[in-house]
Every structure is written in C-alpha cells, then in structure tokens.
Motif scaffolding. Structure first.
Motif, short mmCIF file in Angstrom:
data_model
loop_
_atom_site.label_atom_id
_atom_site.label_comp_id
_atom_site.label_asym_id
_atom_site.label_seq_id
_atom_site.Cartn_x
_atom_site.Cartn_y
_atom_site.Cartn_z
N MET A 30 0.92 -1.14 0.10
CA MET A 30 -0.13 0.09 0.06
C MET A 30 0.81 1.30 0.03
O MET A 30 2.09 1.18 0.44
N THR A 31 0.47 2.22 -0.23
CA THR A 31 0.75 3.65 -0.45
C THR A 31 0.60 4.38 1.05
O THR A 31 -0.32 3.88 1.73
N GLY A 65 8.30 -0.94 -4.16
CA GLY A 65 8.44 -0.29 -5.72
C GLY A 65 7.55 0.98 -5.81
O GLY A 65 7.34 1.61 -4.74
N TYR A 66 7.20 1.56 -6.91
CA TYR A 66 6.53 2.47 -7.03
C TYR A 66 5.03 2.22 -7.78
O TYR A 66 4.96 1.38 -8.45
N THR A 67 4.08 3.17 -7.66
CA THR A 67 2.84 3.24 -8.37
C THR A 67 2.67 4.58 -8.80
O THR A 67 2.97 5.54 -8.04
N GLU A 77 4.27 9.67 -8.93
CA GLU A 77 4.82 8.56 -8.49
C GLU A 77 4.79 8.48 -6.88
O GLU A 77 4.95 9.53 -6.28
N SER A 78 4.31 7.11 -6.32
CA SER A 78 4.17 7.24 -4.88
C SER A 78 4.91 5.81 -4.45
O SER A 78 4.55 4.79 -5.27
N LYS A 79 5.57 5.77 -3.54
CA LYS A 79 6.18 4.71 -3.10
C LYS A 79 5.08 3.53 -2.45
O LYS A 79 4.04 4.12 -1.90
N LEU A 80 5.19 2.22 -2.74
CA LEU A 80 4.30 1.25 -2.18
C LEU A 80 5.19 0.47 -1.38
O LEU A 80 6.50 0.21 -1.22
#
Length: 88
Positions: A30-31, A65-67, A77-80
C-alpha cells in the motif's frame, strides 16, 4: 519512576503499527496515502508524517516499488510499502 504518559503513547503507536501490518497482510502493498486513509477510519488516527516515519524506520516494513497516482494537476509516483519476509 517512569512517566506514564510516554508508556501510553508507545502503546498507542504500537497498536496502530500492528493494525498497519494487518492491513498490508490483507490487502497487499500500500501507499502512505492508503494507510493514512484506512487508519483514519479508526480512533486516534496518525498523521501522514507519523506513518511515513514508521514505514521508513521500522524493520517490519520494506519498500517494494512505485505506483503512479492521479492528482488534480496530473499524475505522480508514490512509494509502495510491504512487509519484510519475516513478517509475512
């Protein structure tokens, strides 16, 4: 004699962190925004900065990862964040 205020605060944070681990187990990576939203449905919701600090500093969480998310003026982009292998 120990200050009871710090003991209560530590317990509250630990409950929220345990809830975050439970959320990631159930829903996958999740972010920060997702975690803050889900935690806000409960009492004593943490701030975005608190969640970010816990994710970066606690050994239970790891960057996966990123989403790409959509905002008002475009996308970003936000980190997962997921769980380490020991926590899964």
């Amino acid at each position: 004699m120990m200050n009871t205020h710090t003991l209560r605060k530590r317990g509250k944070n630990q409950r929220i962190i345990s809830y975050m681990v439970k959320m990631i187990r159930e829903h996958g990576p999740m972010t920060v925004r997702d975690m803050v939203y889900r935690c806000s449905l409960r009492r004593n919701a943490p701030t975005t900065n608190q969640v970010s600090n816990w994710l970066a500093k606690r050994p239970e969480f790891t960057f996966v990862g990123y989403t790409r998310l959509k905002g008002f003026e475009g996308s970003y982009e936000s980190k997962l964040w997921g769980l380490t292998n020991a926590e899964e």
